[in-house]
Design a protein around this motif. Structure first.
Motif: not given
Length: 498
Positions: A111-113, A272-280, A282-288, A418-424
């Motif tokens: 989901x992040x990538x 930067x790349x890994x951080x963007x994937x993880x940050x975007x 993260x909500x999916x990982x947190x939920x799961x 999540x799909x629109x990149x609103x991470x918080x």
């Protein structure tokens, strides 16, 4: 004149061959580039101009089908293993919590990538999209391998951490061993499936997951009953099916059926790349991850009342997730529509997709949940015809299904953020139902209400999360409106500059 030497003749021939070959390659490369550009243009038009109802449905149907088949497998697996006794049935529920951890990593990478990839395709930046596709895939493989290795080294204590009793533990260790071996393939398969969905190629993901699930059902029947391998057979069947699904999904990316490719040279493990994937993601990982924690805590709370209680909650969780998967499938059809159109600046389409997804999910859940509530007892007996298990499971299943009617607004809001990149906001909404609210409930209610508290913890958490998400829904729509205003201002500035 002297005749040309053989060396001169060969040299001239070689030069001529190389020149002609280079010309042929140039023509082929130009043709391939033209075909790729044509494919990308067609995909762009499809994602930004197809009527919202048709587009969401087109992307959702393959996902719903693949999730249904996968969950039918889970239910069949539960029924098959249930014939081996309460302890074996409870072991499947215990290991389900571990599989949720693997799913958390797969969904985070996918989901992040995928969200970034889809928005990149919305702006027609295919190179950036391919970079995130490749990086997300290899991240998932590495994470799955690392977690699998740690799990093997701590196997004895792991099964008790997941909520096993002394009698369930031997079955759980046998089952989880094979799941651990397949961990890298499971995480990578989930990542690839999400990437395909975000690219608008959900049908390709459906083929991979459905093939694995169908083979898994046949493998269960053969190994459990035909070869009398018991719970070992169920575990081997699951592991092999994961490997087969992985192989099929990799082939989709390598065969030119997608806009992006999985390429080692495109991988970028810079922060930067890994951080963007993880940050975007993260909500999916947190939920799961919270779902996993919730399952573990639920098993631990139920374990106080014996193996029958653990088996009961395991069956309820499987049926509940089967019903919920219908809404999740519709929501996963919404995500690529939301992210692609958000990247393309088509904000009204994002809002239309949001409300359409909410309405369809609500109708489907009501239509399915009511019959499950009415026929709860005979449904439970299909999976475990044990008086104590049925007594515990029937009330829990009815409460869970009634509460599911309130889930769609929570689900579509979280997926929208999540799909629109609103991470918080995505992180906050994903943590509500199975974390911030549920964890205190499952720790406190059983001490007050006993086994009834175990049955009531999740439904009560869902009800509370519903009211909070009414506010978050408004927040999401406001954020989309703000993005629309910003885009209009940017276009005005560009037109004035020219």
């Amino acid at each position: 004149m002297w005749a040309a030497s053989p060396f001169t003749i060969v040299t001239k021939w070689a030069q001529k061959y190389i020149i002609n070959t280079e010309k042929d390659l140039t023509v082929k490369e130009a043709s391939m580039a033209e075909q790729a550009a044509s494919f990308q243009d067609k995909q762009y038009i499809k994602m930004t101009e197809t009527p919202i109802q048709k587009l969401v449905a087109t992307l959702a149907v393959p996902t719903v089908i693949s999730m249904l088949v996968t969950n039918i497998y889970n239910l069949v697996d539960t029924a098959f293993v249930g014939t081996l006794g309460n302890s074996a049935s409870g072991a499947v529920g215990v290991v389900f919590g571990y599989m949720a951890i693997l799913q958390a990593m797969g969904f985070m990478c996918g989901q992040g990538a995928g969200s970034i990839m889809s928005r990149s395709l919305g702006t027609k930046d295919v190179d950036r999209a391919t970079k995130y596709t490749s990086t997300g895939f290899f991240m998932a493989m590495i994470l799955g391998a690392v977690v699998g290795l740690i799990s093997l080294l701590t196997l004895d204590s792991l099964v008790f951490t997941l909520g096993s009793t002394e009698t369930i533990a031997p079955y759980a260790k046998t089952y989880i061993f094979w799941i651990i071996l397949a961990a890298p393939f499971q995480t990578a398969s989930l990542t690839m499936n999400n990437l395909l969905r975000y690219e608008g190629r959900a049908k390709l993901g459906m083929v991979g997951l459905m093939t694995g699930a169908i083979l898994n059902i046949g493998g269960d029947a053969l190994l459990i009953f035909g070869l009398k391998m018991g719970i070992t057979g169920a575990a081997i069947s699951t592991a092999v099916s994961q490997l087969i699904s992985f192989s099929i999904l990799v082939a989709m990316f390598m065969s030119g059926k997608t806009q992006t490719r999985i390429r080692l040279k495109a991988v970028d493990f810079h922060l930067e790349t890994v951080g963007n994937i993880v940050a975007t993601g993260f909500p999916s990982m947190l939920r799961q991850a919270l779902n996993s924690v919730a399952t573990i805590l639920l098993n631990s709370s139920a374990a106080v009342y014996g193996d029958a209680a653990v088996a009961a909650m395991s069956v309820v969780s499987r049926i509940n997730f089967f019903v919920m998967s219908l809404a999740i499938g519709i929501g996963q059809g919404f995500q690529p529509v939301s992210s692609f159109n958000y990247g393309a600046g088509k904000f009204e389409r994002v809002k239309k997709a949001y409300w359409f997804t909410f309405g369809v999910s609500e109708i489907i859940l009501v239509a399915v949940a009511i019959p499950v509530v009415i026929f709860a007892e005979p449904l439970i007996r299909i999976f475990r015809d044990d008086a104590q298990v049925v007594e515990y499971a029937v009330r829990a299943l009815r409460l869970h299904c009634l509460a599911l009617i309130l889930v769609p607004i929570t689900m579509v809001t979280e997926m929208g953020f999540q799909s629109t990149g609103q991470r918080m906001w995505a992180t906050i909404s994903s943590a509500l139902r199975s974390g911030i609210i549920f964890i205190p409930m499952v720790l406190i209610l059983p001490h007050i209400r006993g086994m009834a508290g175990v049955q009531e913890a999740q439904p009560l958490s869902t009800c509370i999360a519903f009211f909070i998400c009414l506010f978050l829904s408004r927040q999401f729509l406001k954020q989309v409106d703000k993005a629309q205003v910003r885009r209009a201002e940017q276009l005005n500035q560009k037109s004035m500059a020219t």
